[in-house]
Enzyme design. Structure first.
Site, PDB file in Angstrom:
ATOM      1  N   LYS A  71       0.846  -1.208   0.000  1.00  0.00           N
ATOM      2  CA  LYS A  71       0.000   0.000   0.000  1.00  0.00           C
ATOM      3  C   LYS A  71       0.879   1.255   0.000  1.00  0.00           C
ATOM      4  O   LYS A  71       0.583   2.231  -0.685  1.00  0.00           O
ATOM      5  CB  LYS A  71      -0.924   0.003   1.218  1.00  0.00           C
ATOM      6  CG  LYS A  71      -2.083  -0.975   1.097  1.00  0.00           C
ATOM      7  CD  LYS A  71      -2.757  -1.219   2.441  1.00  0.00           C
ATOM      8  CE  LYS A  71      -3.737  -2.394   2.337  1.00  0.00           C
ATOM      9  NZ  LYS A  71      -4.179  -2.881   3.643  1.00  0.00           N
ATOM     10  N   GLN A  93      -5.044  -1.663   9.789  1.00  0.00           N
ATOM     11  CA  GLN A  93      -4.959  -3.002   9.190  1.00  0.00           C
ATOM     12  C   GLN A  93      -5.556  -4.050  10.121  1.00  0.00           C
ATOM     13  O   GLN A  93      -5.266  -4.068  11.322  1.00  0.00           O
ATOM     14  CB  GLN A  93      -3.489  -3.318   8.870  1.00  0.00           C
ATOM     15  CG  GLN A  93      -3.256  -4.642   8.174  1.00  0.00           C
ATOM     16  CD  GLN A  93      -3.828  -4.703   6.761  1.00  0.00           C
ATOM     17  OE1 GLN A  93      -3.905  -3.707   6.057  1.00  0.00           O
ATOM     18  NE2 GLN A  93      -4.255  -5.880   6.346  1.00  0.00           N
ATOM     19  N   ASP A 142     -11.565   2.505   4.367  1.00  0.00           N
ATOM     20  CA  ASP A 142     -11.923   1.083   4.337  1.00  0.00           C
ATOM     21  C   ASP A 142     -13.433   0.877   4.200  1.00  0.00           C
ATOM     22  O   ASP A 142     -13.872  -0.230   3.890  1.00  0.00           O
ATOM     23  CB  ASP A 142     -11.508   0.431   5.669  1.00  0.00           C
ATOM     24  CG  ASP A 142     -10.189  -0.303   5.571  1.00  0.00           C
ATOM     25  OD1 ASP A 142      -9.872  -0.812   4.485  1.00  0.00           O
ATOM     26  OD2 ASP A 142      -9.490  -0.372   6.603  1.00  0.00           O
TER      27      ASP A 142
END
Ligand code: GUN
Length: 282
Positions: free
Chosen positions: A53, A97, A120
């Site tokens: 990422k 995460q 997200d």
């Protein structure tokens, strides 16, 4: 007939071009988009996702703010970091995460991220927006699947869609997105009896269960579209939840692993970051 192989790398490259245009648009207003990635602990899979990422950000001109915390990090420390990132005007997107170490409260962390910075799409408000059919950040993996279907002219309207897996990261939002596009959706999981028979009903079968090559030919109706969300690390490399060689000959179209859904998740994350920066700097 040979199946169409759905090329996630090619579609991800197209999404990246759109993102690059977004970065240029923001730059013309003096804004550099910023994404903060928070990783707690040393899970090797998560470490490699996070590293990729950060590379994506660098390539696209998005500032990345890397926060790698020890596995022993306490909730108060994580909460304080999220609060700081929420308040930081240079940070437009925040990604915590998952999975978090067991002693941490994932619900607390997800709900603490400002909904406008929730790239997200996991915040209760954003999941609620999806449920209500309102615009807002959408979970990257299922949204990436929807984009793949669109790019290949696969219209869910009126189709029978079966989603295997009910996680909050993929299965649940995936079902809602397919429903929003007028598919008839069934969500299956580990307690579903006769899973192969259920899956054989599918015109579009999305598998997100996390079990290497679990889905064989007996799960797939002739002419189905099969989307494999699985990314299982094995001795022979990354392997999906679908036994590709067994299933592909029956399919109209299928995603490979690697090179299917995987590249889309990160491409959508970058695109969500641009959208978040645009909303916050309008
Ligand atoms: N872990 C696996 N996939 C994801 C994702 O899309 N977002 C976050 N935050 N964690 C993940």
């Amino acid at each position: 007939m040979a199946p169409r192989i759905i090329d996630g790398k090619a579609v991800a490259a197209k999404v990246e071009l759109e993102t690059a245009e977004g970065v240029a648009r923001l730059a013309s207003r003096g804004v550099t988009p910023g994404l903060a990635v928070v990783l707690v602990g040393e899970d090797p899979g998560s470490q490699s996702y996070v590293t990729m990422k950060e590379r994506d950000c660098a390539r696209l001109g998005i500032r990345s703010f890397d926060h790698r915390l020890a596995a022993s990090t306490q909730q108060a420390e994580l909460d304080a970091l999220i609060d700081r990132l929420n308040a930081d005007p240079d940070v437009h997107g925040i990604l915590v995460q998952q999975p978090l170490p067991k002693h941490l409260d994932v619900e607390e962390a997800v709900a603490r991220v400002s909904p406008v910075k929730d790239v997200d799409g996991f915040h209760p408000e954003n999941l609620g927006r999806l449920m209500r059919g309102l615009p807002g950040p959408r979970a990257c993996t299922p949204w990436g699947v929807m984009r793949l279907l669109d790019e290949y002219g696969i219209d869910p309207c009126g189709k029978r869609a079966v989603v295997v897996g009910r996680s909050l990261l993929v299965g649940k939002p995936m079902g809602l997105m397919l429903l929003e596009r007028d598919a008839t959706v069934t969500t299956c999981h580990s307690r579903t009896p006769d899973l192969p028979a259920m899956c054989r009903e599918a015109d579009i079968l999305v598998v997100a269960i996390g079990r290497t090559k679990m889905v064989g030919a007996e799960y797939v109706r002739e002419g189905a579209v099969v989307v494999d969300v699985g990314i299982n690390r094995t001795d022979v490399g990354l392997v999906g939840d679908v036994d590709f060689d067994a299933v592909a000959p029956r399919c109209a179209a299928i995603t490979p692993v690697p090179g299917g859904v995987g590249p889309m998740t990160r491409a959508i994350l970058m695109s969500n970051t641009i959208a978040a920066a645009e909303v916050q700097t309008r």
